[in-house]
Design a protein around this motif. Structure first.
Motif, PDB file in Angstrom:
ATOM      1  N   CYS A  88      -8.524  -2.851  13.261  1.00  0.00           N
ATOM      2  CA  CYS A  88      -7.105  -3.060  13.537  1.00  0.00           C
ATOM      3  C   CYS A  88      -6.694  -2.197  14.726  1.00  0.00           C
ATOM      4  O   CYS A  88      -7.084  -1.033  14.828  1.00  0.00           O
ATOM      5  CB  CYS A  88      -6.285  -2.700  12.302  1.00  0.00           C
ATOM      6  N   HIS A  90      -3.866  -1.053  15.277  1.00  0.00           N
ATOM      7  CA  HIS A  90      -2.814  -0.089  14.929  1.00  0.00           C
ATOM      8  C   HIS A  90      -3.427   1.289  14.703  1.00  0.00           C
ATOM      9  O   HIS A  90      -3.239   2.189  15.508  1.00  0.00           O
ATOM     10  CB  HIS A  90      -2.020  -0.561  13.706  1.00  0.00           C
ATOM     11  N   GLN A  91      -4.204   1.435  13.617  1.00  0.00           N
ATOM     12  CA  GLN A  91      -4.813   2.741  13.341  1.00  0.00           C
ATOM     13  C   GLN A  91      -6.266   2.644  12.935  1.00  0.00           C
ATOM     14  O   GLN A  91      -6.802   3.562  12.324  1.00  0.00           O
ATOM     15  CB  GLN A  91      -4.003   3.491  12.283  1.00  0.00           C
ATOM     16  N   CYS A  93      -8.104   0.508  10.829  1.00  0.00           N
ATOM     17  CA  CYS A  93      -8.658   0.010   9.565  1.00  0.00           C
ATOM     18  C   CYS A  93      -9.400  -1.297   9.839  1.00  0.00           C
ATOM     19  O   CYS A  93      -9.154  -1.967  10.835  1.00  0.00           O
ATOM     20  CB  CYS A  93      -7.541  -0.258   8.567  1.00  0.00           C
ATOM     21  N   CYS A 106      -4.698  -6.881   7.716  1.00  0.00           N
ATOM     22  CA  CYS A 106      -5.042  -5.466   7.641  1.00  0.00           C
ATOM     23  C   CYS A 106      -4.357  -4.878   6.406  1.00  0.00           C
ATOM     24  O   CYS A 106      -3.129  -4.859   6.335  1.00  0.00           O
ATOM     25  CB  CYS A 106      -4.591  -4.721   8.894  1.00  0.00           C
ATOM     26  N   HIS A 109      -1.456  -1.337   6.530  1.00  0.00           N
ATOM     27  CA  HIS A 109      -0.001  -1.366   6.733  1.00  0.00           C
ATOM     28  C   HIS A 109       0.500  -2.811   6.824  1.00  0.00           C
ATOM     29  O   HIS A 109       1.484  -3.081   7.506  1.00  0.00           O
ATOM     30  CB  HIS A 109       0.386  -0.577   7.995  1.00  0.00           C
ATOM     31  N   GLY A 111      -0.629  -5.356   8.403  1.00  0.00           N
ATOM     32  CA  GLY A 111      -0.690  -5.978   9.726  1.00  0.00           C
ATOM     33  C   GLY A 111      -1.367  -7.344   9.649  1.00  0.00           C
ATOM     34  O   GLY A 111      -2.236  -7.567   8.798  1.00  0.00           O
ATOM     35  N   PRO A 123       2.853  -3.564  12.155  1.00  0.00           N
ATOM     36  CA  PRO A 123       2.846  -2.585  13.233  1.00  0.00           C
ATOM     37  C   PRO A 123       1.893  -2.836  14.409  1.00  0.00           C
ATOM     38  O   PRO A 123       2.149  -2.312  15.495  1.00  0.00           O
ATOM     39  CB  PRO A 123       2.505  -1.266  12.530  1.00  0.00           C
TER      40      PRO A 123
HETATM   41  S1  FES Z   1      -4.103   0.116  10.590  1.00  0.00           S
HETATM   42 FE1  FES Z   1      -3.789  -2.014  10.516  1.00  0.00          FE
HETATM   43  S2  FES Z   1      -1.694  -2.259  10.272  1.00  0.00           S
HETATM   44 FE2  FES Z   1      -1.966  -0.140  10.402  1.00  0.00          FE
END
Ligand code: FES
Length: 144
Positions: A88, A90-91, A93, A106, A109, A111, A123
């Motif tokens: 992902c 975002h962070q 995952c 995801c 969060h 996503g 996000p």
């Molecule tokens: S790590 Fe995927 S939405 Fe935050």
């Protein structure tokens, strides 16, 4: 005037308090990921290339592969072989392909990405990363 001994003790307390705060923060993220089922993958940049035999890839199907601490999706079509990181944006995952909804999901969060890997909910703001594929006569070398 500041007593140097008092300053030393107070400084030690501040240091300990800050150290405990940092330690708690460091433990919270892995604990959350463990409890929530989030699977944070390793840094993709440190992973070596992944080599797959093209004939073993089913035609027009998404194949999820784990390699060197990362998760990638490889797809063979009549036009060739493509690969996409399943980290992902975002962070970091791992996302999962949900066939009946035609999205990547995801769990960390909530996503979501469309079938082309573009963010559509939550996000993430950037698309899932396409990975370079080099074809030899029988193999596809991905990333690296
Ligand atoms: S790590 Fe995927 S939405 Fe935050």
């Amino acid at each position: 005037m500041i007593d140097p001994m008092e300053f030393k003790v107070a400084g030690r307390r501040v240091f300990l308090a800050r150290g405990c705060g940092v330690l708690a923060a460091c433990l919270t993220v892995p604990l959350w990921n463990l409890l929530s089922g989030c699977d944070v993958a390793q840094d993709e940049e440190t992973a070596g290339p992944l080599t797959v035999t093209v004939a073993e890839l089913p035609l027009d199907r998404r194949v999820r592969l784990e390699h060197d601490g990362r998760t990638v999706e490889v797809t063979r079509t009549a036009g060739g072989v493509t690969a996409r990181s399943l980290l992902c944006t975002h962070q970091g995952c791992n996302v999962r392909w949900i066939e009946n909804e035609q999205i990547y999901f995801c769990p960390c969060h909530d996503g979501r990405f469309n079938a082309q890997g573009q963010p559509i909910y939550g996000p993430p703001r950037e698309s899932l990363r396409e990975l370079p594929v080099t074809l030899t006569s029988t193999q596809a070398v991905i990333g690296g």
